[in-house]
Design a protein around this motif. Structure first.
Motif, PDB file in Angstrom:
ATOM      1  N   TYR A 298     -10.083   0.948   1.593  1.00 23.64           N
ATOM      2  CA  TYR A 298     -10.175   2.473   1.996  1.00 23.64           C
ATOM      3  C   TYR A 298      -8.880   2.732   2.395  1.00 23.64           C
ATOM      4  O   TYR A 298      -8.349   1.212   3.082  1.00 23.64           O
ATOM      5  CB  TYR A 298     -10.409   2.289   3.322  1.00 23.64           C
ATOM      6  CG  TYR A 298     -12.372   3.340   3.612  1.00 23.64           C
ATOM      7  CD1 TYR A 298     -12.310   4.564   3.016  1.00 23.64           C
ATOM      8  CD2 TYR A 298     -13.657   2.118   2.831  1.00 23.64           C
ATOM      9  CE1 TYR A 298     -13.213   5.092   1.991  1.00 23.64           C
ATOM     10  CE2 TYR A 298     -14.272   2.743   2.709  1.00 23.64           C
ATOM     11  CZ  TYR A 298     -14.861   3.987   2.678  1.00 23.64           C
ATOM     12  OH  TYR A 298     -16.141   4.620   2.000  1.00 23.64           O
ATOM     13  N   ASP A 299      -8.233   3.334   1.681  1.00 18.83           N
ATOM     14  CA  ASP A 299      -6.684   2.958   2.063  1.00 18.83           C
ATOM     15  C   ASP A 299      -6.041   3.832   2.725  1.00 18.83           C
ATOM     16  O   ASP A 299      -6.278   5.370   2.518  1.00 18.83           O
ATOM     17  CB  ASP A 299      -5.407   3.486   0.527  1.00 18.83           C
ATOM     18  CG  ASP A 299      -4.098   3.588   0.134  1.00 18.83           C
ATOM     19  OD1 ASP A 299      -3.733   3.537   1.435  1.00 18.83           O
ATOM     20  OD2 ASP A 299      -3.577   4.156  -0.302  1.00 18.83           O
ATOM     21  N   ALA A 300      -5.788   3.416   3.487  1.00 23.65           N
ATOM     22  CA  ALA A 300      -5.369   3.907   5.345  1.00 23.65           C
ATOM     23  C   ALA A 300      -3.851   4.447   5.073  1.00 23.65           C
ATOM     24  O   ALA A 300      -2.478   4.441   6.078  1.00 23.65           O
ATOM     25  CB  ALA A 300      -5.541   3.343   6.304  1.00 23.65           C
ATOM     26  N   ILE A 301      -2.650   3.532   4.308  1.00 26.84           N
ATOM     27  CA  ILE A 301      -1.146   3.934   4.390  1.00 26.84           C
ATOM     28  C   ILE A 301      -1.099   5.000   4.292  1.00 26.84           C
ATOM     29  O   ILE A 301      -0.899   6.070   2.972  1.00 26.84           O
ATOM     30  CB  ILE A 301      -0.617   2.618   2.996  1.00 26.84           C
ATOM     31  CG1 ILE A 301      -1.099   1.100   3.616  1.00 26.84           C
ATOM     32  CG2 ILE A 301       1.018   2.918   3.227  1.00 26.84           C
ATOM     33  CD1 ILE A 301      -0.730   0.463   2.173  1.00 26.84           C
ATOM     34  N   ASP A 302      -0.042   5.406   5.095  1.00 27.96           N
ATOM     35  CA  ASP A 302       0.445   6.984   4.868  1.00 27.96           C
ATOM     36  C   ASP A 302       1.706   7.079   4.585  1.00 27.96           C
ATOM     37  O   ASP A 302       2.509   6.282   5.877  1.00 27.96           O
ATOM     38  CB  ASP A 302       0.448   7.880   5.886  1.00 27.96           C
ATOM     39  CG  ASP A 302       0.797   9.171   5.975  1.00 27.96           C
ATOM     40  OD1 ASP A 302       0.416   9.876   4.670  1.00 27.96           O
ATOM     41  OD2 ASP A 302       0.320   9.928   7.118  1.00 27.96           O
ATOM     42  N   ASP A 303       3.074   7.920   4.179  1.00 26.18           N
ATOM     43  CA  ASP A 303       4.367   7.966   4.180  1.00 26.18           C
ATOM     44  C   ASP A 303       4.708   7.140   3.658  1.00 26.18           C
ATOM     45  O   ASP A 303       5.968   6.705   4.410  1.00 26.18           O
ATOM     46  CB  ASP A 303       4.409   8.497   5.235  1.00 26.18           C
ATOM     47  CG  ASP A 303       4.075  10.052   5.332  1.00 26.18           C
ATOM     48  OD1 ASP A 303       3.700  10.669   4.705  1.00 26.18           O
ATOM     49  OD2 ASP A 303       3.805  10.356   7.199  1.00 26.18           O
ATOM     50  N   VAL A 304       4.331   5.656   3.314  1.00 24.22           N
ATOM     51  CA  VAL A 304       5.472   4.769   2.269  1.00 24.22           C
ATOM     52  C   VAL A 304       5.516   5.048   1.291  1.00 24.22           C
ATOM     53  O   VAL A 304       5.004   5.107  -0.131  1.00 24.22           O
ATOM     54  CB  VAL A 304       4.114   3.833   2.024  1.00 24.22           C
ATOM     55  CG1 VAL A 304       4.599   2.135   2.122  1.00 24.22           C
ATOM     56  CG2 VAL A 304       3.408   3.179   3.686  1.00 24.22           C
ATOM     57  N   VAL A 305       7.348   4.535   0.761  1.00 25.95           N
ATOM     58  CA  VAL A 305       8.154   5.024   0.096  1.00 25.95           C
ATOM     59  C   VAL A 305       7.169   3.237  -1.234  1.00 25.95           C
ATOM     60  O   VAL A 305       7.716   2.177  -1.095  1.00 25.95           O
ATOM     61  CB  VAL A 305       9.389   4.601  -0.109  1.00 25.95           C
ATOM     62  CG1 VAL A 305      10.121   4.729  -1.810  1.00 25.95           C
ATOM     63  CG2 VAL A 305       9.416   6.274   0.637  1.00 25.95           C
ATOM     64  N   SER A 306       7.192   3.347  -2.667  1.00 25.67           N
ATOM     65  CA  SER A 306       6.819   2.415  -4.044  1.00 25.67           C
ATOM     66  C   SER A 306       7.982   1.274  -3.367  1.00 25.67           C
ATOM     67  O   SER A 306       9.493   2.023  -3.904  1.00 25.67           O
ATOM     68  CB  SER A 306       6.556   2.450  -4.636  1.00 25.67           C
ATOM     69  OG  SER A 306       6.821   3.675  -5.407  1.00 25.67           O
ATOM     70  N   ALA A 307       8.057   0.383  -3.887  1.00 32.46           N
ATOM     71  CA  ALA A 307       8.878  -0.606  -3.907  1.00 32.46           C
ATOM     72  C   ALA A 307      10.010   0.102  -5.519  1.00 32.46           C
ATOM     73  O   ALA A 307      10.837  -0.447  -5.558  1.00 32.46           O
ATOM     74  CB  ALA A 307       8.426  -1.986  -4.077  1.00 32.46           C
ATOM     75  N   SER A 308       9.035   0.179  -6.627  1.00 32.96           N
ATOM     76  CA  SER A 308       9.300   0.782  -7.419  1.00 32.96           C
ATOM     77  C   SER A 308      10.394   1.806  -7.680  1.00 32.96           C
ATOM     78  O   SER A 308      11.434   1.706  -8.149  1.00 32.96           O
ATOM     79  CB  SER A 308       8.710   1.147  -8.222  1.00 32.96           C
ATOM     80  OG  SER A 308       7.396   2.314  -7.777  1.00 32.96           O
ATOM     81  N   GLU A 309      10.050   2.811  -6.878  1.00 33.80           N
ATOM     82  CA  GLU A 309      10.994   4.085  -6.232  1.00 33.80           C
ATOM     83  C   GLU A 309      12.477   3.917  -5.550  1.00 33.80           C
ATOM     84  O   GLU A 309      12.741   3.976  -5.441  1.00 33.80           O
ATOM     85  CB  GLU A 309      10.189   4.825  -5.406  1.00 33.80           C
ATOM     86  CG  GLU A 309       8.954   5.760  -6.147  1.00 33.80           C
ATOM     87  CD  GLU A 309       7.848   6.658  -5.562  1.00 33.80           C
ATOM     88  OE1 GLU A 309       8.643   6.742  -4.101  1.00 33.80           O
ATOM     89  OE2 GLU A 309       7.796   7.153  -6.266  1.00 33.80           O
ATOM     90  N   ALA A 310      11.915   2.494  -4.839  1.00 27.42           N
ATOM     91  CA  ALA A 310      13.151   2.251  -3.686  1.00 27.42           C
ATOM     92  C   ALA A 310      14.406   0.941  -4.332  1.00 27.42           C
ATOM     93  O   ALA A 310      15.155   1.305  -4.328  1.00 27.42           O
ATOM     94  CB  ALA A 310      12.328   1.169  -2.804  1.00 27.42           C
ATOM     95  N   GLU A 311      13.555   0.712  -5.835  1.00 28.48           N
ATOM     96  CA  GLU A 311      14.643  -0.707  -6.446  1.00 28.48           C
ATOM     97  C   GLU A 311      14.735   0.387  -7.815  1.00 28.48           C
ATOM     98  O   GLU A 311      16.149  -0.212  -8.329  1.00 28.48           O
ATOM     99  CB  GLU A 311      14.297  -1.403  -6.688  1.00 28.48           C
ATOM    100  CG  GLU A 311      13.616  -2.254  -5.367  1.00 28.48           C
ATOM    101  CD  GLU A 311      12.592  -3.776  -5.539  1.00 28.48           C
ATOM    102  OE1 GLU A 311      12.689  -3.776  -7.127  1.00 28.48           O
ATOM    103  OE2 GLU A 311      11.961  -4.567  -4.827  1.00 28.48           O
ATOM    104  N   ALA A 312      14.637   1.910  -7.906  1.00 29.66           N
ATOM    105  CA  ALA A 312      15.082   2.525  -8.930  1.00 29.66           C
ATOM    106  C   ALA A 312      16.531   3.173  -9.242  1.00 29.66           C
ATOM    107  O   ALA A 312      16.832   3.054  -7.644  1.00 29.66           O
ATOM    108  CB  ALA A 312      14.291   3.113  -9.454  1.00 29.66           C
TER     109      ALA A 312
END
Length: 231
Positions: free
Chosen positions: A209-223
């Protein structure tokens, strides 16, 4: 005619007083005595509650100073009462027992408080949560669910703590489909302590179950930024 009316009323008053005067006076006197007794009792009760509260504070000061034995001396007479301070004293005694690894003794105190209909409900709920937490490893998982489900609800002040134990009990019962959504709810509830959210987030992830909330993906952060200077 006016004089006759006045004389008649005076005669009626004298007859009434002769017949009912003494009983009426006795009732008035008794009412005044009862009111005075109530005021005296209320004053004594307030003074005793203030003294008990002060004694409880002194016991907590002893605990802060690491003097559990002295704290127990102050808590014992308080715990024998039947008011809010008595319940707080018993909760403190249970906490001392836990600190001394006397789990069964602490659980017994918590159980009595939780079953005490005269105790304030928030303190009874606290005792129930603490009792289950102290004996969690010994209790059958279904019993944990039965005892804490009513507190493991969004909006409840015990949602996070009780919900975590209920979720773990569901996992022991093999009911991942019930544990997962509950753990996700707790993990995404930002009013809960971050340490608790991290624990339930990890438990939820272990069963898919995915319980991660409000996390920016690494690809978005490094784009790379588009439209920067010089392009």
């Amino acid at each position: 005619m006016r004089e006759v009316d006045d004389a008649l009323r005076q005669d009626q008053l004298e007859v009434f007083l002769r017949r009912y005067g003494k009983p009426l006076l006795a009732v008035i006197v008794l009412a005044l005595l009862a009111f005075a007794a109530f005021l005296y009792w209320e004053h004594r009760r307030s003074a005793q509650e203030e003294a008990n509260a002060e004694q409880l504070i002194l016991a907590l000061d002893d605990l802060d100073a690491g003097n559990a034995a002295e704290a127990q001396k102050k808590l014992t007479p308080l715990a024998a009462g039947d008011n809010g301070n008595a319940v707080l004293a018993r909760l403190t005694q249970a906490g001392i027992a836990l600190e001394q690894d006397k789990t069964d003794e602490a659980a017994g105190i918590y159980a009595k408080i939780a079953a005490d209909e005269g105790a304030p409900k928030p303190l009874r709920d606290l005792a129930r949560v603490r009792e289950v937490a102290a004996t969690f490893d010994k209790l059958p998982p279904q019993q944990v669910v039965d005892r804490l489900s009513s507190l493991a609800q969004p909006g409840s002040p015990w949602f996070g703590v009780a919900g975590e134990m209920v979720g773990m009990a569901y996992l022991k019962l093999g009911k991942d489909e019930q544990a997962g959504p509950l753990l996700v709810q707790i993990a995404k509830d930002k009013t809960q302590p971050e340490g608790l959210r991290a624990r339930v987030r990890q438990l939820a992830g272990q069963i898919g179950y995915d319980a991660i909330d409000d996390v920016v993906s690494a690809s978005e952060a490094e784009a790379p930024q588009v439209g920067g200077e010089g392009e």
